[in-house]
Structures are given as C-alpha cells and as structure tokens.
Design an enzyme around this catalytic site. Structure first.
Site, PDB file in Angstrom:
ATOM      1  N   CYS A 131       3.362   3.652   0.419  1.00  0.00           N
ATOM      2  CA  CYS A 131       2.119   4.743   0.409  1.00  0.00           C
ATOM      3  C   CYS A 131       1.462   3.613   1.452  1.00  0.00           C
ATOM      4  O   CYS A 131       0.873   2.800   1.587  1.00  0.00           O
ATOM      5  CB  CYS A 131       2.025   4.934  -0.751  1.00  0.00           C
ATOM      6  SG  CYS A 131      -0.337   5.426  -0.790  1.00  0.00           S
ATOM      7  N   CYS A 134      -2.043   3.716   1.093  1.00  0.00           N
ATOM      8  CA  CYS A 134      -2.793   2.458   0.187  1.00  0.00           C
ATOM      9  C   CYS A 134      -2.355   0.708   0.464  1.00  0.00           C
ATOM     10  O   CYS A 134      -3.391   0.714   0.547  1.00  0.00           O
ATOM     11  CB  CYS A 134      -1.748   3.093  -1.525  1.00  0.00           C
ATOM     12  SG  CYS A 134      -1.367   4.086  -1.620  1.00  0.00           S
ATOM     13  N   ASP A 135      -1.429   1.069   0.955  1.00  0.00           N
ATOM     14  CA  ASP A 135      -1.157  -0.503   1.962  1.00  0.00           C
ATOM     15  C   ASP A 135      -1.580  -0.542   2.962  1.00  0.00           C
ATOM     16  O   ASP A 135      -1.349  -1.511   3.730  1.00  0.00           O
ATOM     17  CB  ASP A 135       0.204  -0.828   1.600  1.00  0.00           C
ATOM     18  CG  ASP A 135       0.210  -0.459  -0.017  1.00  0.00           C
ATOM     19  OD1 ASP A 135      -0.805  -0.687  -0.629  1.00  0.00           O
ATOM     20  OD2 ASP A 135       1.099  -0.870  -0.123  1.00  0.00           O
TER      21      ASP A 135
END
Ligand code: NAP
Length: 301
Positions: A131, A134-135
C-alpha cells in the site's frame, strides 16, 4: 432479525446500505476495520464523477460512510468469522456476535496478491509494502521499486514520485494493463524509470530492504535495483475464502452473479470487486451496491 446484512463497507457495501435503508429495509453493515475499503487508502481519485478536482480516497470514503449512517444503517466494526448462507435465515458470526438476516449482500472486496518471491514475506514492514498510500511517506527522498503494470502500480509510482528521489517501475511485459493516460503521465515523470520485460526475483537485505533483484526476460540479464522500499501491486485476490462451498465462484475465486447481482443462493447478493465483472472501479462498485440492495428489497420469503 435484520432484513439485510451487508458484509464489507467499501463503496459497494456503503452504497448498498444507503439504498437498502432508503427502501425501508432494516439494515446492518459489518466491517472488519474501517469504512471505505481500498478506496479509503487511495491517495487521489480522479475518475469518480461529481468532483471537479481530485478528491482523496479518505475524504470520499468518509462522506459515503456518513451518508450511510444518516440513512439509518446499523454499523458494527467486527471481524466476520463465518457465514451460514444456505438456509432461509442467513447467519453471520463475528468476533463478538451472531447476526441473523433475511438477505445478505456480500461486498468484502479483494486484497492485494502476493508474489511470493524470496525476501518478500520476511521484509513486510521492513521495506516491503502492498500500500503506497499507507507506507509511502516512510520512503521520503529514498529510492523505491513498484512491481506491476496495472492501474494500481502506475498510480502508486506517480504518487511516490511526488516525494521519493527515484522510482523503478518493474513490469513483466512491455505493454501495460493500466490506462494509457496513467502510463503517459508516468513516462513524463522524470524520476520514474521503467524496468520492462523484467521479473522480480528476490527482495534482498538483512534487517531491512537493501535491493531488489530483477531479470530481463528477453536478454536474461540480471540487475540489482538498490532500493529501500518495494511496493507490490500485482493484482488482487477476492475475499471469498469464508463463503467457499456455499456460493458459486469462478476459477479465480470471484463470485458469479447475474446482472441483478444475484448469486446462485436464494436471497444472497453480491456487489463490488468481489464479483466476476469486467471493470473494477469505485463507480462500478457503487452501481453494484445500488443494484444489489434493490434486488434484496424483493427477497423471497
Ligand atoms: P491488475 O489490473 O490485475 O494488474 C496487475 C498487474 O500485476 C498486471 O500488470 C500484471 O501483469 C502484474 N502481475 C500479476 N501477476 C504477476 C506476477 N506473478 N509477476 C509479475 N507481475 C504480475 O491489478 P490492479 O492494478 O491492482 O487493479 C485491480 C483492479 O482495480 C483493476 O480492475 C483496476 O483497473 C482497478 N483499479 C482502478 C484504479 C483507477 O481507476 N483509478 C486504480 C487502481 C485499481 P500483466 O499485465 O502482465 O498480467
């Protein structure tokens, strides 16, 4: 007893809840973690009508959630453990409760596929991610690789290019599944290097990712990409494990349904990425949600 229980609160599930409630159905929406599904972790959404400018996935997810709540749906955050779909009363057992409904809409979506190459599993959280939204921020100013040639991979590369020094886009072919406009945008982005016809062999590093090994399938030449992050974007697998043996699935594990989102089981419907369908987008997920909820309105007693 609910009239309809909706499993999953991505755009399909949330829209199904809005439509079911507006039709007067007593509706429960069960979600494992957070509303919005994959939409909620999409950085920017530029192909959902109604927004003159891009909208973040999180903002769109939140609006849909608030709208579903305003419609009157009960919403619980509980992990579903099992489904009993074949009887007249459908049962859903969660980590905390058992719920009963006359109809069920399956909208659990899909999750990122793993490539299962050496180092991938071991380095999850130490440089391997599924992701980018997200990261990605962990890799600011760093060099990273994105693996895949679909919309997710190219969107991830474009997103990461905004704050990473360099992105290697590693794809096993030289033609892309991703939409031509995204590929064109990536080609125009200076810090994205296309590594085509290339197979990812292994993620390397002792405690954290230090490189990705790739092999060109035409020249057989091997190359090390010195990156600290590797984002896998090689497709999705449907979340249908819990309903195997109850609802008919296709060879890839997606639910087979008719145009009205009806499965082969009476009063069991499906919506969104979990269905066999030609186009998996937010706009088709919300359409499925509306169709499935309308079909559920006519549940057979
Ligand atoms: P996808 O479209 O299925 O693409 C998966 C990519 O991974 C393909 O390029 C595929 O290569 C590659 N791949 C698969 N298995 C591989 C393997 N074993 N080794 C190397 N490469 C492998 O998946 P996605 O990008 O996650 O998209 C899923 C769905 O969501 C699609 O329908 C997509 O259109 C939709 N989506 C839409 C948007 C948007 O519209 N903004 C954004 C994200 C996703 P090949 O091409 O060679 O098969």
């Amino acid at each position: 007893m609910y009239d309809v229980i909706i499993a999953g609160s991505g755009p399909a599930g949330l829209t199904a809840a809005i439509y079911a409630c507006r039709s007067g159905l007593k509706t429960l929406l069960v979600e494992r973690a957070f509303a919005g599904g994959q939409m909620a972790i999409s950085h920017m959404i530029d192909n959902y009508p109604g927004f003159e400018h891009e909208v973040t996935g999180a903002a769109l997810a939140n609006s849909m959630k608030l709208q579903a709540q305003r419609s009157g749906a009960d919403m619980v955050t509980e992990e579903i453990r099992s489904f009993e779909l074949l009887g007249d009363v459908k049962k859903i057992e969660t980590s905390k409760n058992t719920y009963e409904g006359k109809a069920v809409i399956l909208a659990m979506g899909a999750e990122p596929k793993k490539l299962c190459i050496p180092g991938e599993e071991e380095m999850i959280g130490a440089g391997v991610s599924y992701c980018a939204t997200c990261d990605g921020a962990f890799f600011r100013d760093g060099e990273v690789a994105v693996i895949g040639g679909g919309n997710t991979a190219v969107e991830d590369a474009l997103y990461l290019a905004k704050f990473c020094k360099k992105i290697y886009l590693v794809h096993r072919r030289d033609a892309f599944r991703a939409s031509p406009s995204l590929v064109a945008a990536a080609k125009e982005t200076d810090n994205i290097e296309f590594v085509l016809d290339s197979i990812a062999l292994s993620v390397n590093g002792e405690y954290a990712v230090q490189s990705l090994s790739v092999r060109n399938s035409k020249t057989e030449e091997e190359r090390q990409l010195f990156v600290t992050g590797v984002f896998f974007a090689v497709g999705q697998i449907p979340k249908t494990k819990l309903i195997e043996g109850q609802v008919e699935l296709d060879e890839a594990g997606y639910i087979r349904s008719d145009e009205g989102c009806k499965t082969n089981v009476r009063n069991v419907f499906c919506a969104g990425d979990i269905r066999t369908k030609p186009l998996r987008q937010i706009v088709t997920a919300v359409a499925d949600g509306a169709v499935a909820a309308t079909a559920a309105l006519g549940f057979e007693i």
